[in-house]
Design a protein around this motif. Structure first.
Motif, PDB file in Angstrom:
ATOM      1  N   TYR A   1       0.862  -1.175   0.000  1.00  0.00           N
ATOM      2  CA  TYR A   1       0.000   0.000   0.000  1.00  0.00           C
ATOM      3  C   TYR A   1       0.898   1.223   0.000  1.00  0.00           C
ATOM      4  CZ  TYR A   1      -3.422   3.474   1.516  1.00  0.00           C
ATOM      5  OH  TYR A   1      -4.215   4.589   1.588  1.00  0.00           O
ATOM      6  N   GLN A   2       0.597   2.191  -0.877  1.00  0.00           N
ATOM      7  CA  GLN A   2       1.446   3.369  -1.017  1.00  0.00           C
ATOM      8  C   GLN A   2       0.625   4.644  -0.886  1.00  0.00           C
ATOM      9  OE1 GLN A   2       3.300   2.245  -4.926  1.00  0.00           O
ATOM     10  NE2 GLN A   2       5.228   2.482  -3.808  1.00  0.00           N
ATOM     11  N   VAL A   3       1.270   5.663  -0.310  1.00  0.00           N
ATOM     12  CA  VAL A   3       0.681   6.987  -0.195  1.00  0.00           C
ATOM     13  C   VAL A   3       1.636   7.988  -0.828  1.00  0.00           C
ATOM     14  CG1 VAL A   3      -0.200   8.761   1.360  1.00  0.00           C
ATOM     15  CG2 VAL A   3      -0.476   6.350   1.945  1.00  0.00           C
ATOM     16  N   SER A   4       1.116   8.777  -1.757  1.00  0.00           N
ATOM     17  CA  SER A   4       1.916   9.759  -2.474  1.00  0.00           C
ATOM     18  C   SER A   4       1.762  11.141  -1.860  1.00  0.00           C
ATOM     19  CB  SER A   4       1.493   9.802  -3.946  1.00  0.00           C
ATOM     20  OG  SER A   4       2.023  10.938  -4.595  1.00  0.00           O
ATOM     21  N   GLU A   5       2.788  11.953  -2.008  1.00  0.00           N
ATOM     22  CA  GLU A   5       2.758  13.324  -1.507  1.00  0.00           C
ATOM     23  C   GLU A   5       1.694  14.157  -2.231  1.00  0.00           C
ATOM     24  OE1 GLU A   5       6.064  16.838  -0.563  1.00  0.00           O
ATOM     25  OE2 GLU A   5       6.656  15.005  -1.597  1.00  0.00           O
ATOM     26  N   ILE A   6       1.450  13.840  -3.507  1.00  0.00           N
ATOM     27  CA  ILE A   6       0.446  14.551  -4.294  1.00  0.00           C
ATOM     28  C   ILE A   6      -0.271  13.564  -5.207  1.00  0.00           C
ATOM     29  CG2 ILE A   6       1.672  16.761  -4.323  1.00  0.00           C
ATOM     30  CD1 ILE A   6       2.637  16.018  -7.167  1.00  0.00           C
TER      31      ILE A   6
ATOM     32  N   GLY B   1       7.604   1.864  -7.872  1.00  0.00           N
ATOM     33  CA  GLY B   1       6.526   0.912  -8.118  1.00  0.00           C
ATOM     34  C   GLY B   1       5.642   1.229  -9.292  1.00  0.00           C
ATOM     35  N   GLY B   2       6.058   2.134 -10.187  1.00  0.00           N
ATOM     36  CA  GLY B   2       5.294   2.366 -11.406  1.00  0.00           C
ATOM     37  C   GLY B   2       4.569   3.702 -11.444  1.00  0.00           C
ATOM     38  N   GLU B   3       3.982   3.990 -12.607  1.00  0.00           N
ATOM     39  CA  GLU B   3       3.288   5.247 -12.855  1.00  0.00           C
ATOM     40  C   GLU B   3       2.054   5.393 -11.963  1.00  0.00           C
ATOM     41  OE1 GLU B   3       4.334   7.532 -14.911  1.00  0.00           O
ATOM     42  OE2 GLU B   3       5.828   6.476 -16.150  1.00  0.00           O
ATOM     43  N   TRP B   4       1.736   6.651 -11.629  1.00  0.00           N
ATOM     44  CA  TRP B   4       0.551   6.982 -10.847  1.00  0.00           C
ATOM     45  C   TRP B   4      -0.527   7.560 -11.757  1.00  0.00           C
ATOM     46  CZ3 TRP B   4      -0.109   6.727  -5.398  1.00  0.00           C
ATOM     47  CH2 TRP B   4       1.003   6.236  -4.703  1.00  0.00           C
TER      48      TRP B   4
ATOM     49  N   THR C   1      -4.782  10.043  -8.501  1.00  0.00           N
ATOM     50  CA  THR C   1      -4.515   9.046  -7.465  1.00  0.00           C
ATOM     51  C   THR C   1      -3.380   9.495  -6.548  1.00  0.00           C
ATOM     52  OG1 THR C   1      -5.174   7.301  -8.984  1.00  0.00           O
ATOM     53  CG2 THR C   1      -3.942   6.638  -7.042  1.00  0.00           C
ATOM     54  N   SER C   2      -3.598   9.376  -5.230  1.00  0.00           N
ATOM     55  CA  SER C   2      -2.527   9.653  -4.270  1.00  0.00           C
ATOM     56  C   SER C   2      -2.340   8.501  -3.284  1.00  0.00           C
ATOM     57  CB  SER C   2      -2.825  10.943  -3.497  1.00  0.00           C
ATOM     58  OG  SER C   2      -4.020  10.805  -2.745  1.00  0.00           O
ATOM     59  N   ASN C   3      -3.122   7.426  -3.401  1.00  0.00           N
ATOM     60  CA  ASN C   3      -2.876   6.230  -2.612  1.00  0.00           C
ATOM     61  C   ASN C   3      -3.358   5.024  -3.414  1.00  0.00           C
ATOM     62  OD1 ASN C   3      -5.644   5.121  -1.333  1.00  0.00           O
ATOM     63  ND2 ASN C   3      -5.747   7.368  -1.472  1.00  0.00           N
ATOM     64  N   ARG C   4      -2.729   3.881  -3.185  1.00  0.00           N
ATOM     65  CA  ARG C   4      -3.053   2.707  -4.005  1.00  0.00           C
ATOM     66  C   ARG C   4      -2.566   1.430  -3.343  1.00  0.00           C
ATOM     67  NH1 ARG C   4       1.378   3.667  -8.932  1.00  0.00           N
ATOM     68  NH2 ARG C   4       3.253   3.273  -7.681  1.00  0.00           N
ATOM     69  N   PHE C   5      -3.272   0.344  -3.648  1.00  0.00           N
ATOM     70  CA  PHE C   5      -2.788  -1.001  -3.373  1.00  0.00           C
ATOM     71  C   PHE C   5      -2.187  -1.550  -4.662  1.00  0.00           C
ATOM     72  CE2 PHE C   5      -5.966  -0.690   0.023  1.00  0.00           C
ATOM     73  CZ  PHE C   5      -5.253  -1.216   1.099  1.00  0.00           C
ATOM     74  N   ARG C   6      -1.108  -2.323  -4.523  1.00  0.00           N
ATOM     75  CA  ARG C   6      -0.487  -2.941  -5.683  1.00  0.00           C
ATOM     76  C   ARG C   6       0.049  -4.310  -5.317  1.00  0.00           C
ATOM     77  NH1 ARG C   6       3.532  -1.421 -10.021  1.00  0.00           N
ATOM     78  NH2 ARG C   6       2.621  -3.401 -10.619  1.00  0.00           N
TER      79      ARG C   6
ATOM     80  N   GLY D   1       7.403  12.711  -3.074  1.00  0.00           N
ATOM     81  CA  GLY D   1       7.722  11.732  -2.040  1.00  0.00           C
ATOM     82  C   GLY D   1       6.665  10.633  -1.975  1.00  0.00           C
ATOM     83  N   ILE D   2       7.073   9.415  -1.579  1.00  0.00           N
ATOM     84  CA  ILE D   2       6.165   8.268  -1.543  1.00  0.00           C
ATOM     85  C   ILE D   2       6.461   7.420  -0.298  1.00  0.00           C
ATOM     86  CG2 ILE D   2       5.472   6.117  -2.691  1.00  0.00           C
ATOM     87  CD1 ILE D   2       6.173   7.432  -5.356  1.00  0.00           C
ATOM     88  N   PHE D   3       5.391   7.059   0.421  1.00  0.00           N
ATOM     89  CA  PHE D   3       5.497   6.119   1.539  1.00  0.00           C
ATOM     90  C   PHE D   3       4.986   4.759   1.074  1.00  0.00           C
ATOM     91  CE2 PHE D   3       3.318   3.778   4.915  1.00  0.00           C
ATOM     92  CZ  PHE D   3       4.367   3.596   5.814  1.00  0.00           C
ATOM     93  N   THR D   4       5.716   3.695   1.438  1.00  0.00           N
ATOM     94  CA  THR D   4       5.351   2.334   1.048  1.00  0.00           C
ATOM     95  C   THR D   4       5.288   1.437   2.265  1.00  0.00           C
ATOM     96  OG1 THR D   4       6.444   2.594  -1.113  1.00  0.00           O
ATOM     97  CG2 THR D   4       5.981   0.342  -0.369  1.00  0.00           C
ATOM     98  N   PHE D   5       4.194   0.710   2.395  1.00  0.00           N
ATOM     99  CA  PHE D   5       4.094  -0.375   3.371  1.00  0.00           C
ATOM    100  C   PHE D   5       3.947  -1.673   2.575  1.00  0.00           C
ATOM    101  CE2 PHE D   5       1.096  -3.273   5.630  1.00  0.00           C
ATOM    102  CZ  PHE D   5       2.015  -3.755   6.537  1.00  0.00           C
TER     103      PHE D   5
END
Length: 457
Positions: free
Chosen positions: A74-79, A88-91, A95-100, A447-451
């Protein structure tokens, strides 16, 4: 902000409630301090959990083994619409958050030994399945000579023997992704080709610490479906296995790599950096004097990597770094190695652009009093055009966003719950240099946060 709070509470719950498997992980944690079995070009290493799993399968079914892993995140983007594709690829634009499902690998290995128990033939295939489809990752065979127990020969779709980060398996890598430089130069780690390796196996040899890999490859890797010109990449890597420094427990390892190749230019023009009036411009060749159709646009990389591992009471402290410089050929709009020859919107072949580049990364890794807990810090940079910097970069000089240098700071925490499950919490912030290009007059928010959870067997 609410998303970060939820993830923080979730992490705290896991740390408090999760059962400790430090003793079980000790052997696998210890193998983290080495590279044997952890690089994509290595032989199976039974000191690691995956190696032991494979060996048990061999014992059960004879000579066939299976392994695999899934990385869901799960990722959260700054914008929204983050322009950074290297985590992890194009946004999507909204979209500013996603499951992959970042990676889903299934691997099968076959080995054949001689009557004396020495390796003879090895075959591997590996598939990668995500929500975007299923593709091959590895499909190659290897032959071992046993007269001198020095060499083995490999052929097929396999990892290219360049550098350390490019070869370091995503199963074991502490950061979620390879750095920007590694992804730009080699968008995928694999390519079609052949390789000969010197990796001494005899117990009597004095060269057991030395490894040499040399191969020839198509060049475009898995980013393209087939070879599109006659030029090939020749790659050589000379590296060492970990060795103790004197009588201490501190271990060192490293290597040097070289790639010599190129792309055939399929346009009458080709762009190179030229100094005019004391300033560097991206300039097309003069087609009135020279037709550059069929000319070779160079791809030449030279790199050196090193690792220092310091044992602690429980765990290790590790410093890891790599520097690469050379010549890269892309287009005006990107320095990424093309998988197919670049074509404009009108269907015409684009002219190539040749740049001098350099880049590096540095890791700091520290176990936190246990093999189960690991703190990771990383800094990397990629400068696609060493001739210009900052406000030198403007459209009036024929330069684009492909010429901008990026630095990136990353930090994270890895929790090895048991030999089959690990969690990664990671934040990375790239910083671009300020230029005169529209949209890059200041640092872009990317910036991107990844869990990430990784399940393996």
């Amino acid at each position: 902000m609410k998303t970060y709070v939820v993830l923080g509470v979730f992490a705290l719950f896991i740390l408090i409630g999760g059962q400790s498997y430090a003793q079980v992980l000790k052997n696998d944690g210890a193998s983290q301090s080495g590279s044997s079995g952890r690089l994509l070009t290595d032989m199976i290493d039974t000191a690691t959990q995956m190696g032991r799993n494979m060996l048990s399968m061999y014992n059960k079914f004879g000579q066939l083994g299976f392994s695999g892993y899934i990385q869901s995140q799960y990722q959260v983007s700054e914008i929204k619409g983050n322009p950074n594709p290297y985590q992890g690829g194009e946004w999507g634009p909204y979209t500013s958050n996603r499951f992959r499902l970042r990676r889903g690998r299934l691997r099968a290995d076959f080995t054949h030994n001689t009557s004396e128990g020495k390796p003879s033939v090895y075959f591997l295939f590996q598939f990668d399945g995500t929500e975007r489809g299923v593709n091959i990752r590895d499909f190659w065979g290897r032959y071992y000579e046993n007269k001198w127990e020095l060499f083995h020969f490999s052929a097929g779709m396999m990892a290219r023997p360049f550098g350390f980060e490019i070869l370091y398996s995503s199963t074991y890598r502490e950061a979620p992704e390879r750095g920007r430089m590694s992804q730009v130069l080699m968008g995928t780690e694999r390519d079609l080709g052949m390789m000969v390796s010197m990796n001494p196996r005899s117990k009597k040899t004095k060269l057991k610490w030395l490894m040499v890999d040399a191969g020839i490859y198509n060049g475009q890797g898995l980013t393209g479906t087939s070879e599109y010109d006659n030029l090939k990449d020749v790659i050589v890597r000379v590296s060492t296995k970990q060795r103790n420094i004197g009588s201490s427990n501190v271990k060192i390892a490293g290597g040097v790599s070289a790639l010599v190749g190129g792309i055939t230019n399929l346009n009458k023009q080709i762009y190179t950096m030229k100094e005019v009036g004391g300033q560097w411009n991206m300039t097309a060749g003069d087609v009135a004097d020279t037709n550059h159709m069929g000319e070779k646009a160079a791809r030449q990389y030279f790199g050196a990597d090193a690792r220092v591992v310091i044992p602690n009471h429980k765990g290790v402290t590790e410093f890891r770094g790599e520097y690469i410089t050379g010549t890269q050929s892309g287009t005006l709009s990107t320095s990424v190695t093309p998988g197919t020859y670049p074509v404009a919107s009108n269907g015409m072949n684009q002219p190539l652009a040749v740049r001098r580049f350099d880049g590096a990364y540095f890791y700091f890794l520290q176990h936190l009093g246990s093999w189960s807990h690991q703190l990771v810090g990383k800094f990397d940079w990629y400068d696609p055009n060493k001739k210009v910097k900052g406000t030198d970069i403007g459209a009036d000089r024929g330069l684009t966003a492909a010429d901008i240098r990026y630095n990136a700071w990353g930090a994270g925490y890895v929790y090895y719950i048991n030999p089959h499950l690990k969690l990664t919490f990671w934040y990375e912030k790239p910083t671009n240099e300020k230029t005169r290009l529209s949209g890059f007059e200041k640092d872009v928010k990317d910036g991107i946060f990844t869990f990430r959870t990784q399940f393996s067997f």
